[in-house]
Design a protein around this motif. Structure first.
Motif, PDB file in Angstrom:
ATOM      1  N   LYS A  85      -0.588   1.793  11.778  1.00 48.60           N
ATOM      2  CA  LYS A  85      -1.038   1.040  13.346  1.00 48.60           C
ATOM      3  C   LYS A  85       0.263   0.061  13.661  1.00 48.60           C
ATOM      4  O   LYS A  85       0.083   0.152  14.865  1.00 48.60           O
ATOM      5  CB  LYS A  85      -2.979   0.593  12.815  1.00 48.60           C
ATOM      6  CG  LYS A  85      -3.530   1.032  13.045  1.00 48.60           C
ATOM      7  CD  LYS A  85      -4.005   1.829  13.808  1.00 48.60           C
ATOM      8  CE  LYS A  85      -4.387   2.928  14.284  1.00 48.60           C
ATOM      9  NZ  LYS A  85      -4.429   4.091  15.222  1.00 48.60           N
ATOM     10  N   TYR A 108      -3.257   2.702   6.020  1.00 49.52           N
ATOM     11  CA  TYR A 108      -3.461   2.891   7.325  1.00 49.52           C
ATOM     12  C   TYR A 108      -2.881   1.530   8.949  1.00 49.52           C
ATOM     13  O   TYR A 108      -2.351   1.712   9.370  1.00 49.52           O
ATOM     14  CB  TYR A 108      -4.920   2.614   7.453  1.00 49.52           C
ATOM     15  CG  TYR A 108      -5.942   2.961   8.878  1.00 49.52           C
ATOM     16  CD1 TYR A 108      -5.860   3.410   9.379  1.00 49.52           C
ATOM     17  CD2 TYR A 108      -6.391   1.463   9.226  1.00 49.52           C
ATOM     18  CE1 TYR A 108      -6.756   4.144  11.271  1.00 49.52           C
ATOM     19  CE2 TYR A 108      -6.937   0.673  10.825  1.00 49.52           C
ATOM     20  CZ  TYR A 108      -6.728   2.492  11.369  1.00 49.52           C
ATOM     21  OH  TYR A 108      -7.671   2.184  12.145  1.00 49.52           O
ATOM     22  N   ASP A 109      -3.027   0.016   7.675  1.00 53.69           N
ATOM     23  CA  ASP A 109      -2.179  -0.895   8.910  1.00 53.69           C
ATOM     24  C   ASP A 109      -1.172  -0.888   9.266  1.00 53.69           C
ATOM     25  O   ASP A 109      -0.403  -0.841  10.272  1.00 53.69           O
ATOM     26  CB  ASP A 109      -2.778  -1.835   8.034  1.00 53.69           C
ATOM     27  CG  ASP A 109      -4.504  -2.809   7.874  1.00 53.69           C
ATOM     28  OD1 ASP A 109      -5.215  -2.218   8.715  1.00 53.69           O
ATOM     29  OD2 ASP A 109      -4.189  -3.678   6.217  1.00 53.69           O
TER      30      ASP A 109
END
Length: 69
Positions: A41, A37-38
């Motif tokens: 982003k 997820y990071d």
């Protein structure tokens, strides 16, 4: 000039193309395959910045490594 985070700059160095559009295309291609997820982003943030900048500004980005102490 656009301010990139260290993480965005690392991401860009890995997927940079010959021009801004190539880099955008490369980042767009890889994002669906990222499982973190990071990192997604970071990629999305980088894309946003690349899409807003001009080709001239992209050409001013220094991809040279500098090590200062």
């Amino acid at each position: 000039m656009m301010d990139f985070t260290v993480e965005e700059m690392n991401f860009l160095c890995i997927f940079k193309g010959d021009c801004r559009e190539d880099s955008i295309r490369n980042v767009r291609k890889i994002i669906p395959f990222i499982g973190n997820y990071d990192m997604i982003k970071i990629g999305e943030s980088l894309l946003s910045k690349l899409e807003r900048m001009t080709e001239e500004a992209y050409n001013e980005i220094s991809f040279d490594e500098t090590f200062e102490e």
